[in-house]
Design an enzyme around this catalytic site. Structure first.
Site, PDB file in Angstrom:
ATOM      1  N   ASN A 238      17.341  15.697  45.453  1.00 42.65           N
ATOM      2  CA  ASN A 238      16.823  16.924  44.835  1.00 42.65           C
ATOM      3  C   ASN A 238      17.710  18.148  45.024  1.00 42.65           C
ATOM      4  O   ASN A 238      17.322  19.252  44.679  1.00 42.65           O
ATOM      5  CB  ASN A 238      15.420  17.217  45.377  1.00 42.65           C
ATOM      6  CG  ASN A 238      14.479  16.073  45.079  1.00 42.65           C
ATOM      7  OD1 ASN A 238      14.492  15.544  43.974  1.00 42.65           O
ATOM      8  ND2 ASN A 238      13.694  15.667  46.064  1.00 42.65           N
ATOM      9  N   THR A 239      18.875  17.964  45.619  1.00 38.48           N
ATOM     10  CA  THR A 239      19.867  19.036  45.711  1.00 38.48           C
ATOM     11  C   THR A 239      21.084  18.523  44.951  1.00 38.48           C
ATOM     12  O   THR A 239      21.646  17.485  45.317  1.00 38.48           O
ATOM     13  CB  THR A 239      20.206  19.336  47.191  1.00 38.48           C
ATOM     14  OG1 THR A 239      19.036  19.872  47.816  1.00 38.48           O
ATOM     15  CG2 THR A 239      21.345  20.342  47.321  1.00 38.48           C
TER      16      THR A 239
ATOM     17  N   LYS B 108      21.648  10.056  57.428  1.00 42.28           N
ATOM     18  CA  LYS B 108      20.546   9.471  56.633  1.00 42.28           C
ATOM     19  C   LYS B 108      21.038   9.187  55.223  1.00 42.28           C
ATOM     20  O   LYS B 108      21.528  10.101  54.544  1.00 42.28           O
ATOM     21  CB  LYS B 108      19.368  10.440  56.602  1.00 42.28           C
ATOM     22  CG  LYS B 108      18.159   9.919  55.820  1.00 42.28           C
ATOM     23  CD  LYS B 108      16.926  10.744  56.114  1.00 42.28           C
ATOM     24  CE  LYS B 108      15.739  10.318  55.288  1.00 42.28           C
ATOM     25  NZ  LYS B 108      14.523  11.086  55.615  1.00 42.28           N
TER      26      LYS B 108
ATOM     27  N   ASN C 202       8.708  13.438  44.631  1.00 39.72           N
ATOM     28  CA  ASN C 202       8.877  14.855  44.955  1.00 39.72           C
ATOM     29  C   ASN C 202      10.253  15.329  44.530  1.00 39.72           C
ATOM     30  O   ASN C 202      11.223  14.581  44.541  1.00 39.72           O
ATOM     31  CB  ASN C 202       8.633  15.104  46.454  1.00 39.72           C
ATOM     32  CG  ASN C 202       9.911  15.019  47.254  1.00 39.72           C
ATOM     33  OD1 ASN C 202      10.671  15.991  47.352  1.00 39.72           O
ATOM     34  ND2 ASN C 202      10.192  13.828  47.800  1.00 39.72           N
TER      35      ASN C 202
ATOM     36  N   PHE D 194      14.620  21.007  49.255  1.00 39.87           N
ATOM     37  CA  PHE D 194      14.904  21.673  50.552  1.00 39.87           C
ATOM     38  C   PHE D 194      14.260  23.064  50.631  1.00 39.87           C
ATOM     39  O   PHE D 194      14.891  24.047  51.028  1.00 39.87           O
ATOM     40  CB  PHE D 194      16.410  21.799  50.800  1.00 39.87           C
ATOM     41  CG  PHE D 194      17.126  20.513  51.121  1.00 39.87           C
ATOM     42  CD1 PHE D 194      16.427  19.345  51.397  1.00 39.87           C
ATOM     43  CD2 PHE D 194      18.518  20.472  51.168  1.00 39.87           C
ATOM     44  CE1 PHE D 194      17.095  18.160  51.703  1.00 39.87           C
ATOM     45  CE2 PHE D 194      19.198  19.295  51.467  1.00 39.87           C
ATOM     46  CZ  PHE D 194      18.479  18.150  51.732  1.00 39.87           C
TER      47      PHE D 194
ATOM     48  N   ASN E  98      16.338   7.292  52.437  1.00 37.38           N
ATOM     49  CA  ASN E  98      15.652   8.402  51.788  1.00 37.38           C
ATOM     50  C   ASN E  98      14.900   7.868  50.549  1.00 37.38           C
ATOM     51  O   ASN E  98      14.740   6.655  50.396  1.00 37.38           O
ATOM     52  CB  ASN E  98      16.701   9.460  51.381  1.00 37.38           C
ATOM     53  CG  ASN E  98      16.153  10.868  51.473  1.00 37.38           C
ATOM     54  OD1 ASN E  98      15.075  11.145  50.935  1.00 37.38           O
ATOM     55  ND2 ASN E  98      16.866  11.752  52.136  1.00 37.38           N
ATOM     56  N   THR E  99      14.455   8.750  49.673  1.00 39.28           N
ATOM     57  CA  THR E  99      13.701   8.366  48.471  1.00 39.28           C
ATOM     58  C   THR E  99      14.648   7.779  47.412  1.00 39.28           C
ATOM     59  O   THR E  99      15.862   7.960  47.488  1.00 39.28           O
ATOM     60  CB  THR E  99      12.996   9.592  47.869  1.00 39.28           C
ATOM     61  OG1 THR E  99      13.975  10.617  47.640  1.00 39.28           O
ATOM     62  CG2 THR E  99      11.938  10.129  48.814  1.00 39.28           C
TER      63      THR E  99
ATOM     64  N   GLY F 278      10.654  15.866  56.550  1.00 36.68           N
ATOM     65  CA  GLY F 278      10.124  16.355  55.284  1.00 36.68           C
ATOM     66  C   GLY F 278       8.667  16.757  55.353  1.00 36.68           C
ATOM     67  O   GLY F 278       8.216  17.597  54.591  1.00 36.68           O
TER      68      GLY F 278
ATOM     69  N   SER G  45      19.283  13.391  49.977  1.00 30.86           N
ATOM     70  CA  SER G  45      18.186  13.872  49.138  1.00 30.86           C
ATOM     71  C   SER G  45      18.658  13.877  47.684  1.00 30.86           C
ATOM     72  O   SER G  45      19.758  14.351  47.393  1.00 30.86           O
ATOM     73  CB  SER G  45      17.778  15.291  49.542  1.00 30.86           C
ATOM     74  OG  SER G  45      16.954  15.827  48.522  1.00 30.86           O
TER      75      SER G  45
HETATM   76  C1  LIG Z   1       7.265  15.148  49.932  1.00 28.47           C
HETATM   77  C2  LIG Z   1       8.471  14.596  50.614  1.00 28.47           C
HETATM   78  C3  LIG Z   1       9.403  15.458  51.172  1.00 28.47           C
HETATM   79  C4  LIG Z   1      10.530  14.942  51.830  1.00 28.47           C
HETATM   80  N1  LIG Z   1      11.424  15.801  52.391  1.00 28.47           N
HETATM   81  C5  LIG Z   1      12.485  15.300  53.081  1.00 28.47           C
HETATM   82  C6  LIG Z   1      13.394  16.171  53.743  1.00 28.47           C
HETATM   83  O1  LIG Z   1      13.248  17.388  53.744  1.00 28.47           O
HETATM   84  N2  LIG Z   1      14.429  15.597  54.412  1.00 28.47           N
HETATM   85  C7  LIG Z   1      14.637  14.241  54.470  1.00 28.47           C
HETATM   86  O2  LIG Z   1      15.585  13.789  55.110  1.00 28.47           O
HETATM   87  N3  LIG Z   1      13.774  13.407  53.851  1.00 28.47           N
HETATM   88  C8  LIG Z   1      12.717  13.901  53.172  1.00 28.47           C
HETATM   89  N4  LIG Z   1      11.847  13.041  52.566  1.00 28.47           N
HETATM   90  C9  LIG Z   1      12.140  11.585  52.587  1.00 28.47           C
HETATM   91  C10 LIG Z   1      11.378  10.867  53.692  1.00 28.47           C
HETATM   92  O3  LIG Z   1      11.759  11.317  54.962  1.00 28.47           O
HETATM   93  C11 LIG Z   1      11.643   9.346  53.589  1.00 28.47           C
HETATM   94  O4  LIG Z   1      13.024   9.129  53.765  1.00 28.47           O
HETATM   95  C12 LIG Z   1      11.236   8.745  52.250  1.00 28.47           C
HETATM   96  O5  LIG Z   1      10.046   9.336  51.764  1.00 28.47           O
HETATM   97  C13 LIG Z   1      11.029   7.229  52.327  1.00 28.47           C
HETATM   98  O6  LIG Z   1      10.047   6.907  53.292  1.00 28.47           O
HETATM   99  P1  LIG Z   1       8.492   6.629  52.912  1.00 28.47           P
HETATM  100  O7  LIG Z   1       8.487   5.596  51.834  1.00 28.47           O
HETATM  101  O8  LIG Z   1       7.869   6.188  54.213  1.00 28.47           O
HETATM  102  O9  LIG Z   1       7.948   7.939  52.443  1.00 28.47           O
HETATM  103  C14 LIG Z   1      10.716  13.539  51.895  1.00 28.47           C
HETATM  104  C15 LIG Z   1       9.778  12.685  51.335  1.00 28.47           C
HETATM  105  C16 LIG Z   1       8.661  13.189  50.705  1.00 28.47           C
HETATM  106  C17 LIG Z   1       7.653  12.234  50.111  1.00 28.47           C
END
Ligand SMILES: Cc1cc2nc3c(=O)[nH]c(=O)nc-3n(C[C@H](O)[C@H](O)[C@H](O)COP(=O)(O)O)c2cc1C
Length: 344
Positions: free
Chosen positions: A176-177, A216, A110, A114, A245-246, A62, A174
């Protein structure tokens, strides 16, 4: 040094700060800026999925969705770098603003959706990078592809990235999709994973390589549904799990001005949910199944917790935005302490 840089960057809107920081880092690679900021941490390598990771701390997907900054990011001390999520064709993502800082909570929300330049662009970057460390490619589906037809999008991306990375992550978590997370449910999961594992096996054969395939997952589960999906994953032929993920949960940021923004919450508030998901995954999948722990690591001790919950490796994203490359070193040190205590 990073605190000083971050204070400047945080004066900009989050997405602009992200682009400015990555472009500056990449431009500075010619004068050794990334190594100066990051350094080269010492660690025992981790052997997993047939790969040798120089240290257990990776950059999560991401941050470098298009693979435009692999070399510079790779110099910051990470043991591996995951790029993406990419989709078959370029897509703009959701309207801006779509990223929000919650500094009081060391968190971000966020709903990027994608946004990416498409898999062909990523493949060009993977082919041309001078980074010689481990790279994971994270793949997704196009926004307008129905969930029932999603496997075709993943297969398309899988075929493209397979020769050019070390492992591939199938992102079905994700928030967001629209409807993407339905792929995690047992109704879709077995058939979906069967198709991808078959595709990967035939690519391994024709390319004469072995590319581990990881999945994931999200931190937001009813306990029974999580167990059921993990049981499907255990027998699917998938090589590893990335958790998590988030989150959509806002309990830990209730009352914050941005708490009600739509999207995925990351950083410190996701840690307890992510740790619980990781612990359950380790219980269901057994001791030998490769698991990468992710979600809410903002201090070295958080990485140590992931190790204690059963992670083989960790990844960081939001903590890295707040703490900078120092966090990679802190995590490696804390991780080693757990391993030394366990060995003693
Ligand atoms: C701005 C942003 C964009 C992200 N984009 C993706 C993505 O494109 N694909 C994905 O698998 N995870 C994406 N993530 C999720 C992160 O890879 C991670 O799984 C999640 O933020 C939890 O970890 P953290 O608490 O260390 O951020 C994104 C997270 C953030 C904050």
């Amino acid at each position: 040094m990073y605190t000083w840089l971050r204070n400047g960057l945080f004066l900009l809107p989050p997405e602009m700060a992200h682009d400015v920081a990555l472009n500056a880092l990449s431009a500075g690679r010619f004068v050794g800026l990334p190594r100066l900021v990051g350094g080269c941490p010492r660690s025992a390598p981790v052997e997993l999925m047939g790969l040798s990771f120089p240290n257990p701390v990776g950059l999560a997907a991401g941050l470098d969705k298009n693979g435009d900054h692999i070399y510079a990011l790779g110099q910051l001390g990470f043991g591996f770098v995951e790029v993406g999520t990419v989709t078959p064709r370029p897509q703009p993502g959701n309207p801006k603003p779509r990223m929000f800082r919650l500094p009081e909570h060391q968190a971000l929300i966020n709903r990027l959706g994608f946004n990416n330049k498409g898999v062909d662009h990523l493949v060009d970057r993977l082919k041309s990078t001078r980074y010689d460390g481990i790279i994971g490619a994270n793949i997704g589906k196009q926004k307008d592809t129905p969930v029932d037809e999603a496997a075709a999008d993943y297969r398309f991306c899988l075929e493209k990235v397979h020769p050019h990375c070390h492992y591939i992550t199938v992102n079905i978590s994700s928030p967001n999709t629209a409807n993407l997370r339905e792929l995690q449910d047992t109704g879709h999961l077995r058939e979906f994973l069967d198709e991808l594992v078959r595709a990967r096996n035939s690519l391994d054969e024709s390319n004469e390589t072995c590319r581990p395939l990881l999945i994931k997952i999200a931190p937001d589960w009813e306990p029974a549904a999580l167990t059921a999906s993990l049981e499907v994953i255990a027998t699917s032929g998938i090589d590893g799990l990335i958790t998590t993920n988030t989150t959509l949960d806002r309990t830990r940021v209730a009352g914050h001005a941005h708490a009600d923004e739509a999207g995925g919450l990351s950083g410190a508030p996701v840690k307890s949910l992510a740790d619980a998901t990781l612990r359950r995954a380790r219980e269901v999948l057994g001791t030998d199944f490769p698991i990468i722990g992710l979600g809410g690591i903002t201090r070295g001790e958080d990485a140590a917790d992931k190790r204690r919950c059963g992670a083989d490796l960790v990844q960081i994203y939001t903590g890295f935005i707040y703490q900078g490359p120092r966090l990679v070193h802190d995590c490696i040190r804390a991780w080693q302490t757990v391993d030394e205590d366990t060995a003693a």
